[in-house]
Design a protein around this motif. Sequence first.
Motif, mmCIF file in Angstrom:
data_model
loop_
_atom_site.group_PDB
_atom_site.id
_atom_site.type_symbol
_atom_site.label_atom_id
_atom_site.label_comp_id
_atom_site.label_asym_id
_atom_site.label_seq_id
_atom_site.Cartn_x
_atom_site.Cartn_y
_atom_site.Cartn_z
ATOM 1 N N MET A 97 -82.516 -29.203 -57.072
ATOM 2 C CA MET A 97 -81.763 -29.362 -55.823
ATOM 3 C C MET A 97 -80.275 -29.530 -56.102
ATOM 4 O O MET A 97 -79.437 -28.950 -55.404
ATOM 5 C CB MET A 97 -82.276 -30.566 -55.036
ATOM 6 N N GLU A 98 -79.924 -30.297 -57.117
ATOM 7 C CA GLU A 98 -78.515 -30.506 -57.450
ATOM 8 C C GLU A 98 -77.864 -29.213 -57.919
ATOM 9 O O GLU A 98 -76.708 -28.938 -57.585
ATOM 10 C CB GLU A 98 -78.377 -31.609 -58.491
ATOM 11 N N MET A 99 -78.596 -28.400 -58.662
ATOM 12 C CA MET A 99 -78.061 -27.100 -59.090
ATOM 13 C C MET A 99 -77.855 -26.192 -57.878
ATOM 14 O O MET A 99 -76.842 -25.489 -57.775
ATOM 15 C CB MET A 99 -79.004 -26.442 -60.105
ATOM 16 N N ALA A 100 -78.793 -26.203 -56.943
ATOM 17 C CA ALA A 100 -78.671 -25.380 -55.739
ATOM 18 C C ALA A 100 -77.482 -25.830 -54.900
ATOM 19 O O ALA A 100 -76.783 -25.006 -54.297
ATOM 20 C CB ALA A 100 -79.958 -25.445 -54.931
ATOM 21 N N LEU A 101 -77.232 -27.130 -54.836
ATOM 22 C CA LEU A 101 -76.131 -27.654 -54.028
ATOM 23 C C LEU A 101 -74.761 -27.344 -54.633
ATOM 24 O O LEU A 101 -73.747 -27.399 -53.936
ATOM 25 C CB LEU A 101 -76.285 -29.165 -53.832
ATOM 26 N N VAL A 103 -73.824 -24.458 -55.704
ATOM 27 C CA VAL A 103 -73.456 -23.083 -55.355
ATOM 28 C C VAL A 103 -72.524 -23.110 -54.142
ATOM 29 O O VAL A 103 -72.831 -23.727 -53.119
ATOM 30 C CB VAL A 103 -74.723 -22.231 -55.064
ATOM 31 N N GLN A 104 -71.391 -22.423 -54.241
ATOM 32 C CA GLN A 104 -70.412 -22.342 -53.151
ATOM 33 C C GLN A 104 -70.602 -21.024 -52.392
ATOM 34 O O GLN A 104 -70.825 -19.979 -52.997
ATOM 35 C CB GLN A 104 -68.986 -22.408 -53.719
ATOM 36 N N THR A 105 -70.526 -21.114 -51.071
ATOM 37 C CA THR A 105 -70.652 -19.919 -50.245
ATOM 38 C C THR A 105 -69.760 -20.034 -49.026
ATOM 39 O O THR A 105 -69.407 -21.132 -48.604
ATOM 40 C CB THR A 105 -72.127 -19.690 -49.826
ATOM 41 N N GLU A 106 -69.460 -18.882 -48.417
ATOM 42 C CA GLU A 106 -68.644 -18.839 -47.212
ATOM 43 C C GLU A 106 -69.502 -18.525 -45.979
ATOM 44 O O GLU A 106 -69.049 -18.659 -44.855
ATOM 45 C CB GLU A 106 -67.550 -17.765 -47.358
ATOM 46 N N ASP A 107 -70.722 -18.127 -46.167
ATOM 47 C CA ASP A 107 -71.616 -17.765 -45.061
ATOM 48 C C ASP A 107 -72.020 -19.020 -44.289
ATOM 49 O O ASP A 107 -72.518 -19.981 -44.875
ATOM 50 C CB ASP A 107 -72.851 -17.054 -45.638
ATOM 51 N N GLU A 108 -71.827 -19.018 -42.961
ATOM 52 C CA GLU A 108 -72.128 -20.183 -42.111
ATOM 53 C C GLU A 108 -73.624 -20.497 -42.088
ATOM 54 O O GLU A 108 -74.009 -21.661 -42.045
ATOM 55 C CB GLU A 108 -71.618 -19.931 -40.679
ATOM 56 N N THR A 109 -74.471 -19.487 -42.101
ATOM 57 C CA THR A 109 -75.916 -19.714 -42.076
ATOM 58 C C THR A 109 -76.347 -20.463 -43.334
ATOM 59 O O THR A 109 -77.119 -21.420 -43.259
ATOM 60 C CB THR A 109 -76.675 -18.371 -42.000
ATOM 61 N N ILE A 110 -75.839 -20.055 -44.455
ATOM 62 C CA ILE A 110 -76.195 -20.707 -45.727
ATOM 63 C C ILE A 110 -75.617 -22.117 -45.772
ATOM 64 O O ILE A 110 -76.257 -23.038 -46.273
ATOM 65 C CB ILE A 110 -75.721 -19.850 -46.917
ATOM 66 N N LYS A 111 -74.438 -22.313 -45.185
ATOM 67 C CA LYS A 111 -73.838 -23.648 -45.152
ATOM 68 C C LYS A 111 -74.723 -24.620 -44.373
ATOM 69 O O LYS A 111 -74.827 -25.796 -44.728
ATOM 70 C CB LYS A 111 -72.434 -23.597 -44.544
ATOM 71 N N ASN A 112 -75.397 -24.148 -43.327
ATOM 72 C CA ASN A 112 -76.326 -24.995 -42.571
ATOM 73 C C ASN A 112 -77.533 -25.379 -43.440
ATOM 74 O O ASN A 112 -78.008 -26.510 -43.387
ATOM 75 C CB ASN A 112 -76.773 -24.299 -41.290
ATOM 76 N N LYS A 115 -76.468 -28.044 -45.824
ATOM 77 C CA LYS A 115 -76.449 -29.368 -45.195
ATOM 78 C C LYS A 115 -77.859 -29.954 -45.139
ATOM 79 O O LYS A 115 -78.058 -31.147 -45.407
ATOM 80 C CB LYS A 115 -75.862 -29.287 -43.780
ATOM 81 N N GLY A 116 -78.854 -29.147 -44.824
ATOM 82 C CA GLY A 116 -80.249 -29.606 -44.816
ATOM 83 C C GLY A 116 -80.700 -30.047 -46.205
ATOM 84 O O GLY A 116 -81.340 -31.082 -46.370
ATOM 85 N N PHE A 117 -80.338 -29.243 -47.229
ATOM 86 C CA PHE A 117 -80.672 -29.600 -48.608
ATOM 87 C C PHE A 117 -79.989 -30.901 -49.021
ATOM 88 O O PHE A 117 -80.576 -31.728 -49.721
ATOM 89 C CB PHE A 117 -80.272 -28.490 -49.588
ATOM 90 N N GLU A 118 -78.738 -31.077 -48.573
ATOM 91 C CA GLU A 118 -78.016 -32.312 -48.896
ATOM 92 C C GLU A 118 -78.723 -33.526 -48.301
ATOM 93 O O GLU A 118 -78.830 -34.577 -48.945
ATOM 94 C CB GLU A 118 -76.572 -32.242 -48.389
#
Length: 188
Positions: A97-101, A103-112, A115-118
């Motif tokens: 989970m920490e490795m997945a978090l 990852v930086q992205t600009e896509d709004e869907t992925i940012k949501n 936030k759920g993963f966080e």
Amino acid sequence: MSKEETKEEVKEEVKEEVKEEVKEEIVEEATEEKKEPSSDEIIEGLKAELDKAKNDVARAYADTENMKKRLQKDADATRKYRFQQPATEILPILDSMEMALKVQTEDETIKNYVKGFEMIHKQLKGVLEKEGVQEIDVADKPFDHNTMQALMQEKKEGVESGMVIEVLQKGYMLKDRILRPALVKVSE
């Protein structure tokens, strides 16, 4: 009568006398053995038996107390470290989970989703902390072989030898027991 017959008769008489004397000695010894012990002897014997019984009871009590303490200690340790197995199985999930978090992205869907993963990550860390699992803080500290495992060494300017310069995998403790040592890169 001849001399030989007389000798034989004398031998027979001597044998009979010896037999009689032996019988008398046996009877005397038997009567002496049948003699009843005195009351003092009986009391001393009973006192010795009582002392032995008291000693046996004291030993049995001590053994029971020792076993009780040992079982209590084992039960306390089992209770204290009951979460060890589940924690060791959850730690790789936490790492993923920490490795997945990261990852930086600009896509709004992925940012949501991030936030759920966080939120899930925060809850998972909260559960681990509630059970006594703590991250071992090793960044920028001297290498400690008790809580860390050095995988690499690298020469780095401005950093003294034996200092942790990078954490490759976080280490964790359960109360006062190491669950997993931190994997680190150490300066030369």
